[in-house]
Motif scaffolding. Structure first.
Motif, PDB file in Angstrom:
ATOM      1  N   PRO A  58       0.812  -1.224   0.000  1.00 50.31           N
ATOM      2  CA  PRO A  58       0.000   0.000   0.000  1.00 50.31           C
ATOM      3  C   PRO A  58       0.847   1.277   0.000  1.00 50.31           C
ATOM      4  CG  PRO A  58      -0.863  -1.577   1.585  1.00 50.31           C
ATOM      5  CD  PRO A  58       0.468  -2.103   1.122  1.00 50.31           C
ATOM      6  N   VAL A  59       1.980   1.229   0.670  1.00 49.26           N
ATOM      7  CA  VAL A  59       2.875   2.391   0.685  1.00 49.26           C
ATOM      8  C   VAL A  59       3.392   2.655  -0.725  1.00 49.26           C
ATOM      9  CG1 VAL A  59       5.055   3.299   1.592  1.00 49.26           C
ATOM     10  CG2 VAL A  59       3.532   1.977   3.084  1.00 49.26           C
ATOM     11  N   ARG A  60       3.756   1.586  -1.413  1.00 49.76           N
ATOM     12  CA  ARG A  60       4.237   1.742  -2.794  1.00 49.76           C
ATOM     13  C   ARG A  60       3.142   2.277  -3.708  1.00 49.76           C
ATOM     14  NH1 ARG A  60       6.756  -3.740  -1.909  1.00 49.76           N
ATOM     15  NH2 ARG A  60       8.810  -3.232  -1.099  1.00 49.76           N
ATOM     16  N   ARG A  61       1.893   1.857  -3.453  1.00 54.19           N
ATOM     17  CA  ARG A  61       0.787   2.396  -4.260  1.00 54.19           C
ATOM     18  C   ARG A  61       0.665   3.902  -4.049  1.00 54.19           C
ATOM     19  NH1 ARG A  61      -1.562  -2.438  -3.118  1.00 54.19           N
ATOM     20  NH2 ARG A  61      -2.948  -1.736  -1.475  1.00 54.19           N
ATOM     21  N   CYS A  62       0.850   4.340  -2.822  1.00 63.59           N
ATOM     22  CA  CYS A  62       0.810   5.786  -2.552  1.00 63.59           C
ATOM     23  C   CYS A  62       1.947   6.502  -3.279  1.00 63.59           C
ATOM     24  CB  CYS A  62       0.916   6.057  -1.052  1.00 63.59           C
ATOM     25  SG  CYS A  62      -0.549   5.616  -0.106  1.00 63.59           S
ATOM     26  N   GLN A  63       3.115   5.889  -3.270  1.00 60.46           N
ATOM     27  CA  GLN A  63       4.282   6.516  -3.891  1.00 60.46           C
ATOM     28  C   GLN A  63       4.148   6.646  -5.406  1.00 60.46           C
ATOM     29  OE1 GLN A  63       7.261   3.782  -2.396  1.00 60.46           O
ATOM     30  NE2 GLN A  63       7.993   5.305  -0.922  1.00 60.46           N
ATOM     31  N   THR A  64       3.508   5.676  -6.026  1.00 64.25           N
ATOM     32  CA  THR A  64       3.456   5.664  -7.493  1.00 64.25           C
ATOM     33  C   THR A  64       2.140   6.183  -8.065  1.00 64.25           C
ATOM     34  OG1 THR A  64       2.676   3.370  -7.512  1.00 64.25           O
ATOM     35  CG2 THR A  64       5.069   3.727  -7.621  1.00 64.25           C
ATOM     36  N   ASP A  88      -6.084  14.266 -10.456  1.00 62.71           N
ATOM     37  CA  ASP A  88      -4.697  14.065 -10.863  1.00 62.71           C
ATOM     38  C   ASP A  88      -3.775  14.785  -9.889  1.00 62.71           C
ATOM     39  OD1 ASP A  88      -5.393  12.566 -13.067  1.00 62.71           O
ATOM     40  OD2 ASP A  88      -5.416  14.274 -14.428  1.00 62.71           O
ATOM     41  N   MET A  89      -2.903  14.031  -9.266  1.00 61.77           N
ATOM     42  CA  MET A  89      -1.886  14.567  -8.359  1.00 61.77           C
ATOM     43  C   MET A  89      -0.952  13.428  -7.998  1.00 61.77           C
ATOM     44  SD  MET A  89      -4.055  14.949  -4.777  1.00 61.77           S
ATOM     45  CE  MET A  89      -5.299  16.004  -5.449  1.00 61.77           C
ATOM     46  N   ASN A  90       0.125  13.749  -7.326  1.00 59.46           N
ATOM     47  CA  ASN A  90       1.007  12.696  -6.842  1.00 59.46           C
ATOM     48  C   ASN A  90       1.212  12.865  -5.341  1.00 59.46           C
ATOM     49  OD1 ASN A  90       3.325  14.386  -6.287  1.00 59.46           O
ATOM     50  ND2 ASN A  90       3.707  14.443  -8.493  1.00 59.46           N
ATOM     51  N   PRO A 102      -3.955   2.819   1.680  1.00 55.46           N
ATOM     52  CA  PRO A 102      -4.940   1.741   1.526  1.00 55.46           C
ATOM     53  C   PRO A 102      -4.680   0.602   2.516  1.00 55.46           C
ATOM     54  CG  PRO A 102      -3.903   2.281  -0.580  1.00 55.46           C
ATOM     55  CD  PRO A 102      -3.153   3.016   0.476  1.00 55.46           C
ATOM     56  N   ASP A 103      -5.731  -0.139   2.828  1.00 58.30           N
ATOM     57  CA  ASP A 103      -5.588  -1.332   3.660  1.00 58.30           C
ATOM     58  C   ASP A 103      -4.766  -2.374   2.905  1.00 58.30           C
ATOM     59  OD1 ASP A 103      -7.294  -0.052   5.398  1.00 58.30           O
ATOM     60  OD2 ASP A 103      -8.989  -1.398   5.056  1.00 58.30           O
ATOM     61  N   VAL A 104      -4.073  -3.213   3.643  1.00 57.25           N
ATOM     62  CA  VAL A 104      -3.362  -4.339   3.040  1.00 57.25           C
ATOM     63  C   VAL A 104      -4.416  -5.339   2.566  1.00 57.25           C
ATOM     64  CG1 VAL A 104      -1.650  -6.148   3.412  1.00 57.25           C
ATOM     65  CG2 VAL A 104      -1.430  -3.971   4.619  1.00 57.25           C
ATOM     66  N   SER A 105      -4.235  -5.861   1.368  1.00 56.03           N
ATOM     67  CA  SER A 105      -5.239  -6.740   0.771  1.00 56.03           C
ATOM     68  C   SER A 105      -4.681  -8.138   0.503  1.00 56.03           C
ATOM     69  CB  SER A 105      -5.737  -6.141  -0.545  1.00 56.03           C
ATOM     70  OG  SER A 105      -4.705  -6.201  -1.514  1.00 56.03           O
TER      71      SER A 105
END
Length: 139
Positions: A58-64, A88-90, A102-105
């Motif tokens: 989830p951290v990587r999803r936030c980063q990318t 649209d933003m980063n 996000p929650d871990v899935s």
């Protein structure tokens, strides 16, 4: 030397659930069982590595992420490019107190299992079992 066998499916499920449930996730009890079954041949240490890898997804999803949507509480959560509610933003455009990870899935765990392979090979296991049979003590 004493041979200690690798954890069985139930033990692996327990290890994953024990280590993974401390972080917000959306897994069910059945999911933990499925993960235990999917990690045949993994050691306890391997299981810890799988959990750590899954927790980082989830951290990587936030980063990318290139698009975020507002949550009911006003935070921002990464979303899909096609989400009509997304903006649209980063990550660097978002105030840190507004970012929602996000929650871990289950998908995160399955991806981690596909990336992290067991560290103990079958030959090593056979060698330890044979040594125990040849030189080990009876209980």
């Amino acid at each position: 030397r004493i041979y200690i066998s690798l954890p069985d499916a139930a033990a692996r499920s327990g290890i994953l659930k024990n280590k993974g449930s401390k972080t917000k996730n959306n897994l069910t009890d059945d999911d933990w069982v499925t993960l235990g079954n999917a990690t045949e041949g993994y050691s306890g240490s391997d299981m810890s590595i799988v959990v750590n890898e899954a927790l980082m997804m989830p951290v990587r999803r936030c980063q990318t992420a290139k698009r975020f949507r507002r949550t009911p509480s006003g935070g921002l959560l990464p979303t899909f490019p096609s989400d009509p509610e997304g903006q649209d933003m980063n990550l660097y455009d978002i105030q840190s107190d507004l970012l929602r990870c996000p929650d871990v899935s289950m998908d995160d765990y399955m991806t981690a299992i596909n990336r992290i392979k067991p560290s103990v090979c079958e030959d090593d296991i056979r060698e330890h079992i044979q040594w125990t049979e040849d030189f080990g003590q009876d209980s």
